[in-house]
Design a protein around this motif. Structure first.
Motif, PDB file in Angstrom:
ATOM      1  N   TRP A 113       0.842  -1.202   0.000  1.00 26.76           N
ATOM      2  CA  TRP A 113       0.000   0.000   0.000  1.00 26.76           C
ATOM      3  C   TRP A 113       0.874   1.248   0.000  1.00 26.76           C
ATOM      4  CZ3 TRP A 113       0.071   3.414   4.242  1.00 26.76           C
ATOM      5  CH2 TRP A 113      -0.865   4.445   4.201  1.00 26.76           C
ATOM      6  N   VAL A 155       2.743   1.688  -3.477  1.00 26.16           N
ATOM      7  CA  VAL A 155       1.964   2.161  -4.626  1.00 26.16           C
ATOM      8  C   VAL A 155       1.389   3.560  -4.386  1.00 26.16           C
ATOM      9  CG1 VAL A 155       1.355  -0.165  -5.397  1.00 26.16           C
ATOM     10  CG2 VAL A 155      -0.245   1.103  -3.960  1.00 26.16           C
ATOM     11  N   THR A 156       1.401   4.010  -3.118  1.00 25.04           N
ATOM     12  CA  THR A 156       0.893   5.346  -2.838  1.00 25.04           C
ATOM     13  C   THR A 156       1.974   6.410  -2.922  1.00 25.04           C
ATOM     14  OG1 THR A 156      -0.668   4.341  -1.301  1.00 25.04           O
ATOM     15  CG2 THR A 156      -0.429   6.722  -1.183  1.00 25.04           C
ATOM     16  N   TYR A 157       3.146   6.119  -2.352  1.00 28.20           N
ATOM     17  CA  TYR A 157       4.114   7.193  -2.140  1.00 28.20           C
ATOM     18  C   TYR A 157       5.356   7.117  -3.010  1.00 28.20           C
ATOM     19  CZ  TYR A 157       1.156   8.505   1.637  1.00 28.20           C
ATOM     20  OH  TYR A 157       0.063   8.911   2.344  1.00 28.20           O
ATOM     21  N   HIS A 170       5.709   6.510  -6.415  1.00 28.55           N
ATOM     22  CA  HIS A 170       5.724   7.060  -7.767  1.00 28.55           C
ATOM     23  C   HIS A 170       5.398   8.551  -7.903  1.00 28.55           C
ATOM     24  CE1 HIS A 170       1.350   6.802  -8.202  1.00 28.55           C
ATOM     25  NE2 HIS A 170       1.423   5.644  -7.589  1.00 28.55           N
ATOM     26  N   SER A 225      -2.700   2.623  -8.925  1.00 31.37           N
ATOM     27  CA  SER A 225      -2.694   2.569  -7.464  1.00 31.37           C
ATOM     28  C   SER A 225      -4.065   2.202  -6.920  1.00 31.37           C
ATOM     29  CB  SER A 225      -2.282   3.917  -6.872  1.00 31.37           C
ATOM     30  OG  SER A 225      -0.966   4.200  -7.223  1.00 31.37           O
TER      31      SER A 225
END
Lengths: 638, 93
Positions: free
Chosen positions: B30, B33-35, B37, B64
């Motif tokens: 989690w 994929v959140t922070y 890119h 995401s």
């Protein structure tokens, strides 16, 4: 008279029978909705005036909500507060989707994307990613706790100071939910006035009547089953126009995939016109423009305009905002209580998955709306002679959502001569795609469903915070069941009327406060519920200090930065103030808990029980542990 | 569940550890994929994928959020059908 609210679990056969029946009803409803739309479309072609089509849609939907409300009339407290805890995971997912997606998600999200480009994706990620936290860290344990409200959870878990903890939590829940509901009522008024030609104020009260028939009679039980119907309406209304638009512009009716083409066309058009790139990240400068507008509207002397550009190009605001929205999502009381309504912690886990799936359907589509309409505007509106703009622009210029002003007087529309209010993106799409008015009316009914369903859930939180938490648990613990019902129903009425009165002046500040609600929820409930579940050492002193300190830290940064953007850390805006509130809450909760006596044994045992995903909680009866009443009585047996 | 005798305590702790392992693994994904890119979105946007999406924009707007849905179902199904079963926490009729 009111009945005792005993919880009787259903057998497996009963549950699957119930599910089949629900699937049948809602399947039939979906087919009816499509047929109804088709019939109106045929009547429209036969010459029925559009005004009647609009009325048919409001009348049908409001009558349906009233019907479900009356059908679910209840005298049982557990049905009124938590729908009898028998809502299957899948349907609770739909209800959560409708509860979650408000007028803002339905109408304004695509517009925000249109205006901000990449930067608005923080909302898309934040408002979906929060459900991962909700599923992994909150929902199954909240369900296992099995009470009625979130202040119930706080007061029981932090039972050493049950009254104070409950009061602080109830006040936080009221602040967060009341401002939110005011914005929903504003949304209802706008939709009513824009589509159905009603006066804004009349629209507010007609819409409110729609909320009340439903929540007043059956509480959470009727709200849940109405929300499922409302989800079906809103998602149908959201997907149809953009699918047609995608087919018209690209030849493929699959907007979520095809808007990639729109994005690359936009990029090329921007280059030829020398515009800033739509997909370029982190373009927002800090400014106090919205503070100035709000101050003027209220009649105060506005602050000097200030713009801070030092942090343009850095990702901090995007990352912080995403985190705030995620933690806020997991801490919003009206979403958390939805997981009280499922039969078990196991169902709660699956249910969050369905919730996010149903929300994902809309959120993965919103950027397509924005991209297609930006493409249409750059291609067919900007750079055209003002005398020969596309036909759809005329009616929206009349509403004021689209403003063109030929500043240099050359008869050609430049991008800078065009002003757009974001709401137009969803509202005008049926016309851009060349669809009949019936579809536009369906979209309005969808927006209305989104606003009403969220308002329902929020009003219930506000009224239970007063009727259950403050009245029945603190002021008059001996109140009879019928008396509690009476107070609950009166509170729904009062809260609804207050929300309508607050919505009448249409203050810009209200929209602002909704954006802040997530930071407020992240600063108050998120840390207290999270550590309450996972850290036995957390105690009441820590929780109360954390909630109050978090609220103060959040509000101070919010107000300070809102008025003067030079007051900032790493360029974070007032929208991300929750970062500071959350940090303050966690630190205070941990430090104060460690500095004072641990929670008593019976509370620590309770935390152990939370970890077992089967069976109902056994909570100590009032008086069993010294100093625990009135906070820890199990729901339904007090 | 009746009261928790001593032998159950060890079982409960093992259950809790295994449950944390799953949650932490999913939270790491989690977080990634959140922070990971968005800070590079500007450079990622130079790459075009599918029907013409700039990669940075696509990761935030579709990738995401789709991973989030999958993560929750992995969590729910693993907990309900594997871990709970292994430790005997199953719903009775």
């Amino acid at each position: 008279m009111a009945q005792e609210a005993g919880y009787t679990p259903l057998t497996r056969a009963q549950i699957s029978e119930f599910r089949r029946r629900l699937a049948k009803y809602y399947g039939a409803f979906f087919i009816f909705l499509i047929l109804f739309t088709l019939v109106l479309f045929l009547l429209e072609r036969a010459g029925l005036p559009t005004r009647f089509i609009g009325y048919a849609f409001i009348f049908l939907t409001l009558a349906l909500y009233a019907f479900i409300g009356i059908l679910n009339f209840t005298r049982r407290l557990d049905e009124y507060y938590v729908a009898g805890r028998r809502v299957p995971a899948f349907f609770n997912g739909m209800a959560t989707g409708a509860d979650w997606m408000s007028a803002a998600s339905f109408i304004s999200m695509a517009g925000t994307l249109w205006l901000l480009g990449y930067d608005a994706l923080a909302y898309i990620m934040g408002w979906t990613g929060g459900y991962v936290l909700l599923a992994l860290l909150f929902a199954p344990y909240i369900r296992k706790f099995g009470q009625f409200t979130i202040p119930d959870f706080v007061a029981t878990r932090y039972g050493e100071r049950a009254r104070l903890a409950r009061l602080v939590a109830a006040i936080c829940a009221i602040i967060v939910s009341f401002t939110y509901v005011t914005a929903q009522v504003t949304g209802v008024g706008i939709i009513m006035s824009r589509f159905f030609g009603l006066d804004y104020r009349v629209g507010v009260f007609v819409g409110l009547a729609g909320v009340l028939v439903c929540s007043f009679l059956g509480g959470m039980k009727s709200i849940t089953w109405t929300q499922v119907a409302q989800y079906i309406i809103l998602i149908t209304a959201y997907l149809i126009p953009v699918t047609f638009l995608s087919a018209k512009l690209t030849g493929v009716p699959f907007p979520q995939l095809m808007y990639g083409r729109a994005l690359s066309e936009i990029t090329q058009l921007e280059q030829t016109m020398n515009l800033a790139s739509y997909v370029q990240p982190f373009k927002q400068a800090l400014s106090n423009a919205s503070a100035i507008a709000s101050f003027k509207q209220i009649g105060l002397t506005p602050p000097e305009p200030i713009t801070v550009k030092d942090w343009v190009g850095t990702p901090w605001e995007f990352l912080a905002l995403t985190l705030c929205l995620m933690a806020g999502t997991a801490g919003l009381p009206h979403i958390l209580i939805r997981y009280y309504t499922v039969p078990s912690p196991k169902e709660a886990r699956i249910s969050v998955g369905w919730s996010l799936f149903f929300i994902w359907l809309l959120y993965v589509t919103a950027p397509a709306y924005a991209a297609f309409s930006r493409w249409e505007v750059l291609k067919n509106v900007v750079g055209q002679p003002i005398a020969s703009l596309p036909a759809w622009t005329a009616s929206w210029i009349k509403t004021g959502l689209l403003t063109i002003n030929d500043a240099n007087g050359d008869g050609i529309l430049q991008f800078s001569e065009l002003r757009i209010v974001g709401d137009i993106v969803v509202l005008a799409t049926p016309e851009i795609a060349g669809l009949p008015f019936t579809i536009a009316a369906l979209v309005a009914a969808g927006g209305l469903a989104a606003a009403l369903s969220t308002a329902d859930g929020l009003l219930l939180v506000v009224s239970t915070a007063v009727a259950h938490d403050i009245y029945a648990k603190i002021i008059n613990p001996n109140a009879s069941y019928s008396r509690r019902f009476l107070v609950s129903r009166i509170m729904i009425l009062i809260a609804a009327v207050l929300a309508a009165l607050a919505a009448l002046p249409r203050l810009a500040l209200i929209v602002q406060i909704v954006a802040w609600a997530f930071s407020l929820a992240a600063s108050t409930f998120f840390p207290v519920v999270l550590l309450g579940i996972f850290w036995k050492r957390a105690n009441a002193n820590g929780a109360i200090a954390g909630m109050i300190g978090g609220l103060i830290a959040c509000v101070v940064y919010m107000v300070g930065n809102y008025i003067d953007p030079r007051f900032n850390v790493l360029g974070l805006s007032h929208l991300s103030a929750g970062i500071f509130g959350m940090a303050a809450n966690f630190i205070l909760l941990i430090v104060v808990s460690l500095a004072t006596a641990p929670a008593p044994k019976y509370i620590q045992d309770m935390v152990d029980q939370l970890r077992i995903p089967v069976g109902e909680m056994r909570l100590p009866a009032p008086g069993a542990a010294p100093g625990t009443a009135p906070g820890v009585a199990p729901a339904g047996q007090d | 569940m009746a009261s928790t005798p001593v032998s159950d305590t060890a079982k409960l702790e093992a259950y809790w550890r295994e449950h944390w392992r799953l949650i932490l693994t999913l939270l790491v994904i989690w977080f990634a994929v959140t922070y990971l890119h968005p800070p590079f979105a500007a450079s990622l946007n130079k790459i075009k994928i599918l029907t013409g999406f700039p990669l940075g924009y696509w990761l935030s707007s579709q990738f995401s959020i789709t991973v989030y849905v999958i993560l929750i179902f992995i969590y729910a199904l693993t907990m309900n059908n594997v871990i709970d079963k292994k430790y005997g926490f199953e719903e009775k009729e």
